[in-house]
Design a protein around this motif. Structure first.
Motif, PDB file in Angstrom:
ATOM      1  N   LEU A 315     -86.466  35.855 -53.261  1.00  0.00           N
ATOM      2  CA  LEU A 315     -86.861  36.165 -51.893  1.00  0.00           C
ATOM      3  C   LEU A 315     -87.528  34.923 -51.309  1.00  0.00           C
ATOM      4  CD1 LEU A 315     -86.938  38.503 -49.803  1.00  0.00           C
ATOM      5  CD2 LEU A 315     -89.239  39.020 -50.635  1.00  0.00           C
ATOM      6  N   VAL A 316     -87.217  34.617 -50.062  1.00  0.00           N
ATOM      7  CA  VAL A 316     -87.741  33.423 -49.396  1.00  0.00           C
ATOM      8  C   VAL A 316     -88.470  33.833 -48.114  1.00  0.00           C
ATOM      9  CG1 VAL A 316     -87.170  31.207 -48.321  1.00  0.00           C
ATOM     10  CG2 VAL A 316     -85.894  31.986 -50.335  1.00  0.00           C
ATOM     11  N   ALA A 317     -89.634  33.234 -47.889  1.00  0.00           N
ATOM     12  CA  ALA A 317     -90.363  33.419 -46.632  1.00  0.00           C
ATOM     13  C   ALA A 317     -90.229  32.146 -45.801  1.00  0.00           C
ATOM     14  CB  ALA A 317     -91.829  33.722 -46.902  1.00  0.00           C
ATOM     15  N   LYS A 318     -89.754  32.305 -44.566  1.00  0.00           N
ATOM     16  CA  LYS A 318     -89.547  31.170 -43.676  1.00  0.00           C
ATOM     17  C   LYS A 318     -89.746  31.623 -42.237  1.00  0.00           C
ATOM     18  CE  LYS A 318     -88.190  26.981 -42.435  1.00  0.00           C
ATOM     19  NZ  LYS A 318     -89.053  25.811 -42.660  1.00  0.00           N
ATOM     20  N   PHE A 339     -90.361  34.210 -55.728  1.00  0.00           N
ATOM     21  CA  PHE A 339     -90.736  34.180 -54.316  1.00  0.00           C
ATOM     22  C   PHE A 339     -91.022  32.752 -53.885  1.00  0.00           C
ATOM     23  CE2 PHE A 339     -94.181  34.740 -51.019  1.00  0.00           C
ATOM     24  CZ  PHE A 339     -93.299  35.068 -49.997  1.00  0.00           C
ATOM     25  N   LYS A 340     -90.322  32.299 -52.857  1.00  0.00           N
ATOM     26  CA  LYS A 340     -90.470  30.939 -52.338  1.00  0.00           C
ATOM     27  C   LYS A 340     -91.066  31.007 -50.932  1.00  0.00           C
ATOM     28  CE  LYS A 340     -86.356  29.496 -54.910  1.00  0.00           C
ATOM     29  NZ  LYS A 340     -84.975  28.947 -54.827  1.00  0.00           N
ATOM     30  N   ASN A 341     -92.233  30.421 -50.778  1.00  0.00           N
ATOM     31  CA  ASN A 341     -92.898  30.366 -49.476  1.00  0.00           C
ATOM     32  C   ASN A 341     -92.616  29.000 -48.864  1.00  0.00           C
ATOM     33  OD1 ASN A 341     -94.550  30.317 -47.261  1.00  0.00           O
ATOM     34  ND2 ASN A 341     -96.448  30.796 -48.350  1.00  0.00           N
ATOM     35  N   ALA A 372     -94.570  26.411 -51.493  1.00  0.00           N
ATOM     36  CA  ALA A 372     -94.784  26.630 -52.918  1.00  0.00           C
ATOM     37  C   ALA A 372     -93.895  27.770 -53.384  1.00  0.00           C
ATOM     38  CB  ALA A 372     -96.254  26.927 -53.213  1.00  0.00           C
ATOM     39  N   GLU A 373     -93.878  27.962 -54.680  1.00  0.00           N
ATOM     40  CA  GLU A 373     -93.017  28.993 -55.282  1.00  0.00           C
ATOM     41  C   GLU A 373     -93.748  29.630 -56.452  1.00  0.00           C
ATOM     42  OE1 GLU A 373     -88.630  29.359 -57.540  1.00  0.00           O
ATOM     43  OE2 GLU A 373     -89.288  27.470 -56.605  1.00  0.00           O
ATOM     44  N   LYS A 374     -93.650  30.946 -56.562  1.00  0.00           N
ATOM     45  CA  LYS A 374     -94.227  31.675 -57.685  1.00  0.00           C
ATOM     46  C   LYS A 374     -93.238  32.730 -58.155  1.00  0.00           C
ATOM     47  CE  LYS A 374     -99.171  31.111 -56.743  1.00  0.00           C
ATOM     48  NZ  LYS A 374     -99.424  30.327 -57.968  1.00  0.00           N
ATOM     49  N   VAL A 375     -93.278  33.012 -59.440  1.00  0.00           N
ATOM     50  CA  VAL A 375     -92.455  34.075 -60.019  1.00  0.00           C
ATOM     51  C   VAL A 375     -93.368  35.247 -60.350  1.00  0.00           C
ATOM     52  CG1 VAL A 375     -90.918  34.746 -61.892  1.00  0.00           C
ATOM     53  CG2 VAL A 375     -90.785  32.428 -60.946  1.00  0.00           C
TER      54      VAL A 375
END
Length: 403
Positions: A315-318, A339-341, A372-375
């Motif tokens: 899932l990506v937030a943009k 999750f990629k912000n 940034a990115e978190k799993v």
């Protein structure tokens, strides 16, 4: 011919009786409708004043408002009273066919309506200047220093050390009801610095009776002290400057704690978390039950990345939005959510709720700013429909189908 004094007296008496009858009739109607005129009157008068201030600075603003309001009421009563009295006293009556005496100029009247307004304006200027200086005061020895960072479309609160630059703790969730908010100690001076990374915003708490613009490239500061009597109270705040399409969701809350509770809370938040132990942060617990952090504890070993064993969703937030509004996962099996912000400097996360994005929360991922990115390691979920949302930006939502 002019009317006799007796006829004038009779007309005035009839007019007074008519006014009295109208007042009595209105009172009877209100009683018949079950309306308490005194209570409604108090509500009406109370609505003419701002909210009761919860800070010492707000109390000074309210006192200034009260003084100016009373001066305005007095002027209104005098002016309107003279108009009504003149209309009644000098109205044309039957037989008054001649033009009344004309007066051109009156030195006393002209002196009064020149001197009195001048004195009133000077008086209001002085008390307004004094109040402005008190409200704008910013001291270097404030015991608590907080920096509010505004961005489209969220608030971030940095709790600073005594030097005013060291960040002890950052709160990304602006609402107390969502587990965040701006905590302040009651009875202690708080210095608030306002910073914007994009456009002009405004920090506004109605019960502070104060609004201050948040301007890019400039740091605005002011001090405030919440009353000791308001410990435990939560005050709603919002951005009061139209800042874009998401302006309406740019809300925050301020909660007043006792000084001891605030100090303990800040120590707890600013203390580094202990290293991960079994049963925490996605590691397996002996019982196989979810860990206190809300991370999964499957019976097997965690994946090499630290996430849960099983499938991985992305899932990506943009631009303050998710790139997908529909996800699918397998039931009764832990899974990873990559999750990629991609919104630079803007905090996001993913929380999962039963039935809909506003339903009971079953999982909450860590909030972090981009890029940034978190799993996230998500525990096993039963089959059904879930909603996912960003805790910081509730308008960011989607549907998770578990089957």
């Amino acid at each position: 011919m002019s009317s006799s004094p007796r006829s004038r007296t009779s007309q005035t008496a009839i007019f007074a009786l008519a006014v009295g009858a109208a007042i009595i009739g209105l009172s009877l109607v209100l009683v018949g409708l079950g309306i308490n005129a005194l209570d409604e009157g108090r509500k009406f008068v109370g609505g003419l004043f701002p909210p009761v201030a919860v800070t010492s600075q707000g109390a000074e603003i309210r006192d200034l408002y009260t003084i100016v309001f009373l001066i305005a009421v007095a002027i209104f009563i005098v002016v309107e009273g003279l108009i009504i009295w003149t209309v009644i006293r000098y109205r044309r009556k039957p037989g008054d066919d001649t033009l009344p005496p004309q007066t051109h100029g009156n030195n006393i009247a002209e002196l009064v309506w020149t001197v009195v307004p001048t004195v009133l304006v000077i008086f209001m200027f002085v008390i307004s200047w004094q109040t402005l200086n008190a409200v704008d005061k910013s001291s270097n020895d404030a015991q608590t220093k907080i920096r509010a960072v505004a961005g489209q479309f969220q608030w971030q609160f940095d709790y600073l050390g005594p030097d005013g630059t060291t960040v002890l703790y950052t709160e990304y969730t602006p609402l107390v009801s969502s587990g965040g908010g701006m905590m302040v100690p009651a009875g202690r001076t708080v210095q608030l610095s306002l910073v914007s990374n994009d456009v002009i915003h405004a920090f506004y708490v109605p019960q502070f009776l104060f609004k201050r613009d948040v301007v890019p490239g400039r740091t605005n500061q002011f001090d405030f002290k919440v009353n000791d009597s308001d410990v435990g109270q939560t005050f709603r705040g919002q951005c009061a400057e139209l800042c874009g399409t998401g302006h309406s969701i740019m809300l925050f809350e301020v909660k007043a704690l006792s000084q001891a509770d605030f100090d303990a809370w800040l120590v707890q938040k600013s203390t580094p978390a202990p290293s991960a132990a079994p049963g925490a942060s996605g590691q397996p617990a002996p019982s196989g039950q979810p860990a206190p952090s809300g991370q999964p504890e499957p019976s097997g070993q965690p994946a090499p990345s630290g996430g849960a064993a099983g499938e991985t969703l992305t899932l990506v937030a943009k631009d303050i939005a998710y790139d997908q509004t529909s996800l699918k996962a397998s039931a009764d099996t832990p899974f990873n959510l990559d999750f990629k912000n991609q919104d630079a400097g803007t905090p996001h996360n993913v929380s999962i709720h039963k039935d809909s994005p506003t339903g009971p929360e079953v999982f909450k991922g860590e909030i972090f700013p981009g890029v940034a990115e978190k799993v996230y390691a998500v525990p096993a979920l039963q089959a059904g429909t879930y909603g996912f949302a960003c805790t910081v930006h509730p308008n960011m939502t989607g549907t998770l189908t578990v089957q």
